[in-house]
Enzyme design. Structure first.
Site, PDB file in Angstrom:
ATOM      1  CE  LYS A 108      -4.291  -1.670   0.355  1.00 15.47           C
ATOM      2  NZ  LYS A 108      -4.382  -2.758   1.322  1.00 15.47           N
ATOM      3  CD  GLU A 157     -10.096   4.309   0.768  1.00 18.26           C
ATOM      4  OE1 GLU A 157      -9.954   5.529   0.579  1.00 18.26           O
ATOM      5  OE2 GLU A 157      -9.366   3.449   0.220  1.00 18.26           O
ATOM      6  CB  SER A 208      -0.325  -8.123  -1.240  1.00 19.24           C
ATOM      7  OG  SER A 208      -1.173  -8.987  -0.497  1.00 19.24           O
TER       8      SER A 208
HETATM    9  C1  LIG Z   1      -5.306  -3.875   1.150  1.00 18.03           C
HETATM   10  C2  LIG Z   1      -4.616  -5.131   0.915  1.00 18.03           C
HETATM   11  C3  LIG Z   1      -4.961  -5.956  -0.163  1.00 18.03           C
HETATM   12  C4  LIG Z   1      -6.137  -5.704  -1.065  1.00 18.03           C
HETATM   13  O1  LIG Z   1      -6.096  -4.520  -1.784  1.00 18.03           O
HETATM   14  P1  LIG Z   1      -5.757  -4.490  -3.322  1.00 18.03           P
HETATM   15  O2  LIG Z   1      -6.034  -3.094  -3.715  1.00 18.03           O
HETATM   16  O3  LIG Z   1      -6.650  -5.475  -3.993  1.00 18.03           O
HETATM   17  O4  LIG Z   1      -4.343  -4.853  -3.466  1.00 18.03           O
HETATM   18  C5  LIG Z   1      -4.205  -7.089  -0.384  1.00 18.03           C
HETATM   19  N1  LIG Z   1      -3.181  -7.414   0.434  1.00 18.03           N
HETATM   20  C6  LIG Z   1      -2.839  -6.660   1.490  1.00 18.03           C
HETATM   21  C7  LIG Z   1      -1.711  -7.083   2.358  1.00 18.03           C
HETATM   22  C8  LIG Z   1      -3.537  -5.497   1.766  1.00 18.03           C
HETATM   23  O5  LIG Z   1      -3.189  -4.758   2.804  1.00 18.03           O
END
Ligand SMILES: *Cc1c(COP(=O)(O)O)cnc(C)c1O
Length: 393
Positions: free
Chosen positions: A89, A111, A377
């Protein structure tokens, strides 16, 4: 087929800017200025310097040998979990705070669902000395308590969203409302590739650093910058957009998006947007969303707060419709299991969102020399409570 946005903000039939009259000046200001600002060499220098020195990029592309053995493939993990603040993020919030400065804004609103975007926003606001207000669903505040306190420690004000399911979509509604009431001095940092044009394009450009690095790293590692597969989870779709971006025109790279099936596709408690949704307008853009026959947004469910969203970004709606990206889903249980599996096989506890991407692996039959990149992610620290409550490890 063309996968990038057109001048009007559309990906095929999806996208656009469906916004209340009162938001028009804000969005128009962004639309007319964002490309010029982010393509400016000085902006690019600042952006890349912070990504390197502050975020810790490039993140490693790690060959997961034991995981590879389990799935009979050559699996690399793109370690976004090692970014400062624990997820991808921050790539986007760094990009947007530098943009907000150049637009002369003093205040930031955001948000958040899992709290990761809120933390990433509070972090860059602290870094730049800017005021920060974050909207978060009351339910999410309860299940992601450490992130709420993290934001407060960083100096942000966290405001609970009390409408609807009290999760991400409701927090998004509240943030939009705030922006309407405070248009001139405030920049709204949206945390995914959703919202009115130019947000989806802007956020995917900031996150595209992920696939830019994957290409370079694969070239160094195996002498070929193209994997056979890229897997990513999809909430709004920003980590997936970033991981897919530089492969979109290379049709031989299989792109796989994993949505959250919650308790099962037919359970009534799911967040698998493409499986269950239809075209409509959500949070300022035409996209695919889960809705009733008369167009009411359906409350989503996922064990992972970051995937608990009833829509996907318009770029993904287009990629889904055109068949360029294969959309699959994983349930809460399958994802928890995949999270434990990675923990045991590689010593990496993934975020529950990322665990969905991992859970997607078992739905494919690979060849041993298939090169598979899974976009990891985020890290699992924030989800310990949920793993503990589940208890099967
Ligand atoms: C917020 C988040 C997501 C989902 O958001 P995307 O916009 O689809 O990437 C996925 N993995 C993590 C670790 C997150 O914090």
């Amino acid at each position: 087929m063309k996968y990038t946005v057109n001048a009007k903000g559309y990906y095929g039939q999806f996208g656009g800017a469906f916004i209340p009259e009162m938001l028009y000046p804000n969005v128009e200001e962004l639309r007319t200025k964002y490309l010029q600002i982010i393509n400016d060499p000085e902006y690019q220098r600042d952006f890349h310097k912070l990504l390197k020195d502050y975020v810790g990029r490039p993140t490693p592309l790690y060959l997961a040998k034991r995981l590879s053995n389990i799935y009979n493939a050559t699996i690399y993990l793109k370690r976004e979990d090692l970014c400062h603040t624990g997820s991808h993020k921050i790539n986007n919030t760094i990009g947007q705070i530098l943009l907000a400065q150049r637009l002369g804004k003093q205040k930031i609103i955001a948000e958040t669902g899992a709290g990761q975007h809120g933390v990433a926003t509070a972090t860059v606001c602290a870094l730049m000395g800017m005021e920060c207000v974050v909207y978060m669903g009351k339910v999410d505040m309860e299940r992601q308590r450490p992130n709420v306190e993290r934001m407060r420690i960083l100096g942000a004000t966290v405001i609970p969203a009390l409408s609807g399911s009290m999760t991400l979509k409701d927090a998004t509604n509240e943030a939009m409302r705030h922006w309407i009431n405070n248009p001139t001095e405030t920049h709204y940092i949206i945390g995914s590739v959703v919202g009115p044009h130019p947000y989806p394009d802007m956020v995917s450009k900031f996150q595209s650093i992920i696939s830019e690095e994957i290409k370079k790293q694969l070239q160094e590692e195996i002498g070929n910058s193209f994997p056979d597969y890229v897997f990513a989870c999809v909430g709004g779709g920003s980590n997936a957009a970033g991981a897919f971006y530089h492969f979109l025109d290379d049709e031989h790279v299989n792109l796989v998006a994993v949505e959250a099936a919650g308790k099962g596709l037919t359970s009534g408690e799911s967040a698998a947007t493409t499986a269950l949704g239809k075209p409509g307008v959500l949070h300022g853009s035409k996209t695919i969303l889960m809705q009733t026959d008369d167009g009411q947004v359906v409350e989503p469910h996922s064990i992972s707060a970051g995937l608990d969203y009833p829509g996907i970004g318009p770029m993904h709606a287009h990629l889904f419709e055109g068949g360029r990206v294969k959309f699959i889903s994983a349930t809460d249980d399958e994802s928890l299991k995949a999270g434990i599996e990675l923990s045991r096989a590689e010593g990496i506890i993934p975020a529950l969102e990322s665990a969905h991407a991992l859970a997607g692996l078992s739905q494919f039959k690979f060849e041993k020399d298939d090169v598979v990149v899974v976009n990891l992610s985020g890290r699992g620290d924030k989800d310990l409570e949920t793993y503990i409550k589940w208890g099967k490890y």
